[in-house]
Design a protein around this motif. Structure first.
Motif, mmCIF file in Angstrom:
data_model
loop_
_atom_site.group_PDB
_atom_site.id
_atom_site.type_symbol
_atom_site.label_atom_id
_atom_site.label_comp_id
_atom_site.label_asym_id
_atom_site.label_seq_id
_atom_site.Cartn_x
_atom_site.Cartn_y
_atom_site.Cartn_z
ATOM 1 N N ALA A 18 0.843 -1.207 0.000
ATOM 2 C CA ALA A 18 0.000 0.000 0.000
ATOM 3 C C ALA A 18 0.873 1.250 0.000
ATOM 4 C CB ALA A 18 -0.937 -0.006 1.208
ATOM 5 N N ALA A 19 1.967 1.225 0.761
ATOM 6 C CA ALA A 19 2.879 2.380 0.787
ATOM 7 C C ALA A 19 3.576 2.560 -0.556
ATOM 8 C CB ALA A 19 3.896 2.226 1.909
ATOM 9 N N GLN A 20 3.866 1.454 -1.254
ATOM 10 C CA GLN A 20 4.456 1.549 -2.595
ATOM 11 C C GLN A 20 3.488 2.240 -3.558
ATOM 12 O OE1 GLN A 20 5.869 -2.115 -4.301
ATOM 13 N NE2 GLN A 20 6.820 -2.734 -2.383
ATOM 14 N N ILE A 21 2.233 1.831 -3.497
ATOM 15 C CA ILE A 21 1.217 2.441 -4.366
ATOM 16 C C ILE A 21 1.068 3.914 -4.026
ATOM 17 C CG2 ILE A 21 -1.261 2.482 -4.882
ATOM 18 C CD1 ILE A 21 -1.169 -0.626 -4.571
ATOM 19 N N HIS A 22 1.038 4.224 -2.740
ATOM 20 C CA HIS A 22 0.895 5.620 -2.322
ATOM 21 C C HIS A 22 2.080 6.450 -2.823
ATOM 22 C CE1 HIS A 22 -0.656 8.896 0.050
ATOM 23 N NE2 HIS A 22 0.511 9.037 0.650
ATOM 24 N N MET A 23 3.277 5.915 -2.681
ATOM 25 C CA MET A 23 4.464 6.641 -3.146
ATOM 26 C C MET A 23 4.419 6.855 -4.657
ATOM 27 S SD MET A 23 8.464 5.792 -2.518
ATOM 28 C CE MET A 23 9.669 7.086 -2.803
ATOM 29 N N ALA A 24 4.066 5.821 -5.410
ATOM 30 C CA ALA A 24 3.987 5.962 -6.870
ATOM 31 C C ALA A 24 2.971 7.025 -7.254
ATOM 32 C CB ALA A 24 3.619 4.626 -7.505
ATOM 33 N N THR A 25 1.865 7.075 -6.527
ATOM 34 C CA THR A 25 0.836 8.087 -6.803
ATOM 35 C C THR A 25 1.375 9.485 -6.541
ATOM 36 O OG1 THR A 25 -0.912 6.511 -6.228
ATOM 37 C CG2 THR A 25 -1.496 8.848 -6.188
ATOM 38 N N LEU A 26 2.029 9.660 -5.391
ATOM 39 C CA LEU A 26 2.549 10.987 -5.042
ATOM 40 C C LEU A 26 3.680 11.417 -5.965
ATOM 41 C CD1 LEU A 26 2.582 10.910 -1.145
ATOM 42 C CD2 LEU A 26 0.785 11.697 -2.689
ATOM 43 N N MET A 27 4.489 10.472 -6.402
ATOM 44 C CA MET A 27 5.621 10.805 -7.275
ATOM 45 C C MET A 27 5.146 11.398 -8.599
ATOM 46 S SD MET A 27 8.366 10.182 -5.596
ATOM 47 C CE MET A 27 9.751 9.802 -6.630
ATOM 48 N N ASN A 28 3.943 11.050 -9.017
ATOM 49 C CA ASN A 28 3.410 11.565 -10.282
ATOM 50 C C ASN A 28 2.575 12.822 -10.108
ATOM 51 O OD1 ASN A 28 4.581 9.639 -12.033
ATOM 52 N ND2 ASN A 28 3.098 8.144 -11.306
ATOM 53 N N ASP A 29 2.533 13.359 -8.903
ATOM 54 C CA ASP A 29 1.785 14.589 -8.643
ATOM 55 C C ASP A 29 2.780 15.739 -8.551
ATOM 56 O OD1 ASP A 29 0.599 16.814 -7.208
ATOM 57 O OD2 ASP A 29 -1.054 15.464 -6.724
ATOM 58 N N LEU A 153 -10.088 10.765 -5.631
ATOM 59 C CA LEU A 153 -9.030 9.827 -5.967
ATOM 60 C C LEU A 153 -7.959 10.514 -6.806
ATOM 61 C CD1 LEU A 153 -11.209 6.715 -6.898
ATOM 62 C CD2 LEU A 153 -10.110 7.235 -4.715
ATOM 63 N N MET A 154 -6.717 10.301 -6.446
ATOM 64 C CA MET A 154 -5.607 10.860 -7.212
ATOM 65 C C MET A 154 -5.332 9.948 -8.410
ATOM 66 S SD MET A 154 -3.125 11.906 -4.042
ATOM 67 C CE MET A 154 -2.029 12.962 -4.978
ATOM 68 N N PRO A 155 -4.850 10.492 -9.512
ATOM 69 C CA PRO A 155 -4.525 9.657 -10.676
ATOM 70 C C PRO A 155 -3.441 8.636 -10.334
ATOM 71 C CG PRO A 155 -4.449 11.996 -11.250
ATOM 72 C CD PRO A 155 -4.602 11.907 -9.756
ATOM 73 N N TYR A 156 -3.580 7.446 -10.910
ATOM 74 C CA TYR A 156 -2.634 6.368 -10.658
ATOM 75 C C TYR A 156 -2.436 5.592 -11.945
ATOM 76 C CZ TYR A 156 -0.796 1.962 -8.777
ATOM 77 O OH TYR A 156 -0.040 0.853 -8.535
ATOM 78 N N ASP A 157 -1.186 5.367 -12.308
ATOM 79 C CA ASP A 157 -0.837 4.610 -13.505
ATOM 80 C C ASP A 157 -0.120 3.338 -13.055
ATOM 81 O OD1 ASP A 157 0.356 3.526 -15.773
ATOM 82 O OD2 ASP A 157 0.968 5.470 -16.592
ATOM 83 N N PRO A 158 -0.833 2.198 -13.008
ATOM 84 C CA PRO A 158 -0.224 0.963 -12.499
ATOM 85 C C PRO A 158 1.023 0.533 -13.275
ATOM 86 C CG PRO A 158 -2.589 0.669 -12.831
ATOM 87 C CD PRO A 158 -2.231 2.005 -13.380
ATOM 88 N N ALA A 159 1.026 0.678 -14.593
ATOM 89 C CA ALA A 159 2.190 0.263 -15.388
ATOM 90 C C ALA A 159 3.409 1.117 -15.032
ATOM 91 C CB ALA A 159 1.875 0.354 -16.876
#
Length: 179
Positions: A18-29, A153-159
């Motif tokens: 969950a923290a990995q997903i959160h970090m990836a989301t924030l990194m793209n903001d 919801l913040m944008p998230y790109d799984p790939a």
């Protein structure tokens, strides 16, 4: 805020999906990015291994604030813990509770039956009863959650998140150590 120095904790993406997903989301903001983590570090934030450790730090009073998955804090508050959960105005990362069948499952019929149940009305009502936000938008949000439509919801790109995982983990470890 300076008055919050050393009072904040967060889960580590080195241990928590969950923290990995959160970090990836924030990194793209562009408003947050890695600078968000640098500001937390500068103010004495201390990572814990995962969300459970963050919850323990908050409920024990050793930390006053924490970055935490919603349902954990909301469940603890319902049990009487003196905590509040705030959905950030910037939005929240999308951390799902996926269900899937392995390609080489030894019991594909059983796995399919389980998935069918989880996605059924009865399964989604069980998800709701357990305090998770059901995938079925026709069901309400669990007790303690705001209305579903009010959660931004913040944008998230799984790939991209998958491609950036190792680099994000390295940046985190370089900043906070291997916590």
């Amino acid at each position: 805020k300076p008055e919050l120095k050393n009072m904040t904790t967060l889960p580590s993406p080195l241990y928590s999906g969950a923290a990995q997903i959160h970090m990836a989301t924030l990194m793209n903001d562009p408003q947050l990015g890695f600078a968000w983590y640098e500001k937390l570090k500068a103010n004495g934030a201390m990572p814990q291994s995962g969300n459970g450790a963050v919850m323990n730090a908050i409920t024990s009073g050793s930390k006053g604030y924490g970055v935490l998955v919603d349902y954990m804090a909301i469940r603890e508050k319902a049990k009487g813990a003196p905590i509040e959960f705030v959905f950030p105005k910037e939005g929240v990362s999308i951390v799902t509770e996926p269900v899937a069948m392995l390609k080489k499952a030894k019991n594909p019929d059983g796995a399919k039956a389980f998935i069918d149940f989880v996605l059924s009305d009865a399964g989604q009502r069980l998800v709701l009863k357990q305090g998770y936000l059901p995938a079925d938008a026709n069901l309400p949000a669990p007790e303690g959650f705001p209305a579903r439509e009010s959660i931004k919801l913040m944008p998230y790109d799984p790939a991209k998140a998958l491609a950036d995982t190792d680099a994000n983990k390295k940046r985190f470890a370089d900043l906070f150590g291997n916590r």
